[in-house]
Design an enzyme around this catalytic site. Structure first.
Site, PDB file in Angstrom:
ATOM      1  N   LYS A  45     -10.328  -0.647  10.759  1.00  0.00           N
ATOM      2  CA  LYS A  45     -10.284  -1.869   9.951  1.00  0.00           C
ATOM      3  C   LYS A  45     -10.700  -3.272  10.932  1.00  0.00           C
ATOM      4  O   LYS A  45     -10.605  -4.210  10.647  1.00  0.00           O
ATOM      5  CB  LYS A  45      -9.231  -2.018   9.231  1.00  0.00           C
ATOM      6  CG  LYS A  45      -8.609  -0.953   8.416  1.00  0.00           C
ATOM      7  CD  LYS A  45      -7.304  -1.420   7.179  1.00  0.00           C
ATOM      8  CE  LYS A  45      -6.245  -0.340   7.005  1.00  0.00           C
ATOM      9  NZ  LYS A  45      -7.768   0.386   5.101  1.00  0.00           N
ATOM     10  N   HIS A  96       0.680  -1.277  -0.087  1.00  0.00           N
ATOM     11  CA  HIS A  96      -0.182   0.457   0.113  1.00  0.00           C
ATOM     12  C   HIS A  96       1.098   1.767  -0.244  1.00  0.00           C
ATOM     13  O   HIS A  96       1.705   1.105   0.511  1.00  0.00           O
ATOM     14  CB  HIS A  96      -1.268  -0.408   1.802  1.00  0.00           C
ATOM     15  CG  HIS A  96      -2.484   1.102   1.151  1.00  0.00           C
ATOM     16  ND1 HIS A  96      -1.476   2.164   1.953  1.00  0.00           N
ATOM     17  CD2 HIS A  96      -3.477   0.865   1.023  1.00  0.00           C
ATOM     18  CE1 HIS A  96      -3.006   2.619   2.021  1.00  0.00           C
ATOM     19  NE2 HIS A  96      -3.533   2.008   1.581  1.00  0.00           N
ATOM     20  N   GLN A 145      -3.944  -5.384   7.021  1.00  0.00           N
ATOM     21  CA  GLN A 145      -5.346  -6.071   6.159  1.00  0.00           C
ATOM     22  C   GLN A 145      -4.854  -7.549   6.570  1.00  0.00           C
ATOM     23  O   GLN A 145      -5.512  -8.588   5.914  1.00  0.00           O
ATOM     24  CB  GLN A 145      -5.083  -6.639   5.047  1.00  0.00           C
ATOM     25  CG  GLN A 145      -5.016  -4.682   5.122  1.00  0.00           C
ATOM     26  CD  GLN A 145      -6.959  -4.232   4.314  1.00  0.00           C
ATOM     27  OE1 GLN A 145      -7.259  -5.081   4.596  1.00  0.00           O
ATOM     28  NE2 GLN A 145      -7.047  -3.827   3.603  1.00  0.00           N
ATOM     29  N   CYS A 175      -4.992   2.606  -3.581  1.00  0.00           N
ATOM     30  CA  CYS A 175      -3.227   3.129  -3.263  1.00  0.00           C
ATOM     31  C   CYS A 175      -2.306   1.779  -3.278  1.00  0.00           C
ATOM     32  O   CYS A 175      -1.657   1.660  -2.428  1.00  0.00           O
ATOM     33  CB  CYS A 175      -3.740   3.072  -1.319  1.00  0.00           C
ATOM     34  SG  CYS A 175      -4.933   4.467  -1.486  1.00  0.00           S
ATOM     35  N   ASP A 183       3.794  -4.106   7.950  1.00  0.00           N
ATOM     36  CA  ASP A 183       2.251  -4.023   7.963  1.00  0.00           C
ATOM     37  C   ASP A 183       1.202  -5.060   8.146  1.00  0.00           C
ATOM     38  O   ASP A 183       0.558  -5.336   7.412  1.00  0.00           O
ATOM     39  CB  ASP A 183       2.047  -3.076   6.184  1.00  0.00           C
ATOM     40  CG  ASP A 183       0.796  -2.744   6.196  1.00  0.00           C
ATOM     41  OD1 ASP A 183       0.179  -2.652   7.296  1.00  0.00           O
ATOM     42  OD2 ASP A 183       1.175  -1.695   5.555  1.00  0.00           O
TER      43      ASP A 183
HETATM   44  N1  7TS Z   1      -1.852  -0.679   4.738  1.00  0.00           N
HETATM   45  C1  7TS Z   1      -2.511  -1.264   4.364  1.00  0.00           C
HETATM   46  C2  7TS Z   1      -2.077  -3.204   3.681  1.00  0.00           C
HETATM   47  C3  7TS Z   1      -3.618  -1.223   3.840  1.00  0.00           C
HETATM   48  O1  7TS Z   1      -4.583  -1.915   3.592  1.00  0.00           O
HETATM   49  C4  7TS Z   1      -4.005   0.172   4.043  1.00  0.00           C
HETATM   50  C5  7TS Z   1      -5.717   1.010   3.963  1.00  0.00           C
HETATM   51  C6  7TS Z   1      -3.026   0.677   5.094  1.00  0.00           C
HETATM   52  C7  7TS Z   1      -1.732   0.704   5.170  1.00  0.00           C
HETATM   53  C8  7TS Z   1      -3.158   2.822   5.661  1.00  0.00           C
HETATM   54  O2  7TS Z   1      -4.165   2.352   6.702  1.00  0.00           O
HETATM   55  P1  7TS Z   1      -4.732   3.383   6.974  1.00  0.00           P
HETATM   56  O3  7TS Z   1      -5.899   3.076   8.239  1.00  0.00           O
HETATM   57  O4  7TS Z   1      -3.216   3.959   8.183  1.00  0.00           O
HETATM   58  O5  7TS Z   1      -4.628   5.208   6.074  1.00  0.00           O
HETATM   59  N2  7TS Z   1      -5.919   0.147   2.695  1.00  0.00           N
HETATM   60  C9  7TS Z   1      -7.572   0.518   2.376  1.00  0.00           C
HETATM   61  C10 7TS Z   1      -7.942  -0.048   1.459  1.00  0.00           C
HETATM   62  O6  7TS Z   1      -7.703  -1.109   0.922  1.00  0.00           O
HETATM   63  N3  7TS Z   1      -9.170   0.865   1.119  1.00  0.00           N
HETATM   64  O7  7TS Z   1      -8.760   2.093   1.782  1.00  0.00           O
HETATM   65  C11 7TS Z   1      -8.269   1.805   2.560  1.00  0.00           C
END
Ligand code: 7TS
Length: 404
Positions: free
Chosen positions: A225, A122, A202, A363, A199
């Site tokens: 999430k 990401h 997910q 992203c 990371d």
């Molecule tokens: N890393 C991964 C693998 C992600 O899927 C996401 C967010 C992030 C980091 C960032 O997370 P945040 O909570 O700091 O924003 N992924 C997604 C997505 O797949 N659709 O919207 C956000």
């Protein structure tokens, strides 16, 4: 054993209608819905407890502090970290990675050094490292992947050398659903004395994560999430690393003594937590983690894997269906395209049927480039989705396909 209809009752939003159709929420990769237990914890704390933490002698401040610190212990147990000193509260995965990229970069990276990321990261696990590389004159190196969406582990071995400072890799791809062999990545990196950041944005919502078993050095995830509130997340770091690294932001909470000549920093974990934390969100995050723990991470994983397998089987029967990512180990994310129907058209038309999916590059633009596409439609499942909802998705896709 796993009663999904019972679970759904905890999520009021799931009984909403969208355009007169029952909501089918399949955008859990972006964010998850919240159970009553989480929302009620937020309301209750604001109504009955609210006070700033770590600084009041008064009753409410003590109580808010106790809730906040008890939440840190819940997170520690959830990740099976060694100590609460290793649990840093952040705003989310993105902030956790930025914290590390800054702090690690400032103290550990010199000109000519290398940072390794994977082809399926990401943007949150690419751009902070890139920014740091620019500041320090270091270089980004990329672990390639196969066409089915699996990391090329031999290529990883070959990438690592005496200039490599850290390996940064997602546990689960938010586009392909691939579950990466993180414990093996860690073994390979550690053999050369290189630390690993995982990371976990997910993975945490879908499987049991044990940071001691993975033996990773750092691990980041987002509360929103995993059925928790927005604006809170966690960066886990091994204590020996966090002791060595300098603070990220300066301000209140992170100091021991301040004078205009010199400031000394607070002990772990506060050294990395400048300013008033979102103590209501940390408490609600703990409620979310307790919620999934109570359902059982193993049960959730089993249920979601069965659901994903069912969805894959049904979706593969649709004419013109192309699914991106067919790793052997895969999780509850399905990215697809049907014929030459633009992903945005597919997403928009599914929305009119009450079905929420995500469209676009998710992203992960470098990954899109690797796949030779601009975007996909993505259905991502959570612990409350059902086979009926998968059937609604399949019927919806068929309907859109016939329209074109
Ligand atoms: N890393 C991964 C693998 C992600 O899927 C996401 C967010 C992030 C980091 C960032 O997370 P945040 O909570 O700091 O924003 N992924 C997604 C997505 O797949 N659709 O919207 C956000």
């Amino acid at each position: 054993m796993y009663d999904v209809m019972r679970v759904r009752e905890d999520f009021p939003i799931l009984s909403r209608e969208i355009y007169g159709k029952p909501l089918v929420y399949l955008d859990n990769g972006a964010t998850t819905q919240k159970p009553r237990q989480v929302v009620e914890a937020i309301v209750d704390e604001y109504y009955n407890v609210n006070a700033n933490v770590h600084r009041g002698v008064h009753f409410l401040s003590q109580q808010a502090t106790d809730l906040h610190e008890a939440s840190r212990e819940v997170v520690r147990r959830f990740l099976n970290a060694h100590s609460t000193n290793e649990i840093l509260f952040t705003r989310g995965t993105t902030e956790g990675i930025n914290l590390l990229a800054f702090s690690f970069g400032e103290s550990m990276v010199k000109e000519g050094d290398e940072i390794v990321v994977s082809a399926m990261e990401h943007h949150s696990n690419i751009v902070p490292w890139q920014m740091m590389c620019e500041r320090k004159g270091a270089h980004l190196r990329v672990i390639p992947m196969t066409d089915s969406g699996e990391l090329e582990m031999e290529a990883l071995e070959a990438l690592l050398n005496e200039r490599t400072r850290i390996v940064c890799c997602t546990q689960v791809s938010n586009v392909l659903g691939t579950v990466n062999p993180i414990a093996e990545v860690v073994k390979i990196a550690h053999r050369r004395g290189i630390p690993v950041l995982v990371d976990g944005a997910q993975s945490v919502p879908h499987m049991k994560v044990d940071v001691q078993e993975l033996d990773c050095d750092f691990f980041a995830f987002s509360g929103h999430k995993v059925y928790g509130p927005t604006g809170v997340g966690v960066l886990y770091g091994k204590e020996e690393w966090l002791e060595k690294l300098p603070p990220y932001q300066g301000g209140g909470e992170m100091i021991k003594n301040v004078s205009f000549e010199k400031t000394t920093y607070n002990e772990l974990p506060y050294k990395f937590e400048a300013g008033t934390p979102d103590y209501v969100a940390t408490h609600a995050l703990a409620k979310a983690l307790e919620y999934v723990e109570q359902l059982g991470m193993k049960n959730i994983e089993q249920y979601e894997r069965d659901l994903t397998r069912y969805a894959l089987e049904r979706m593969q029967q649709i004419e013109g269906m192309h699914i991106y990512g067919m790793a052997k180990e895969r999780d509850a994310v399905i990215s697809f395209q049907v014929g030459d129907i633009h992903h945005l058209d597919m997403g928009t038309l599914l929305d009119r049927l009450g079905i929420a999916v995500r469209t676009g590059h998710h992203c992960a633009e470098p990954l899109m480039r690797r796949l030779g596409i601009e975007g996909t439609v993505r259905a991502s499942f959570g612990l409350y989705n059902t086979k009926d909802e998968v059937d609604a998705l399949v019927a919806g896709i068929e309907k859109v396909r016939r329209m074109f």
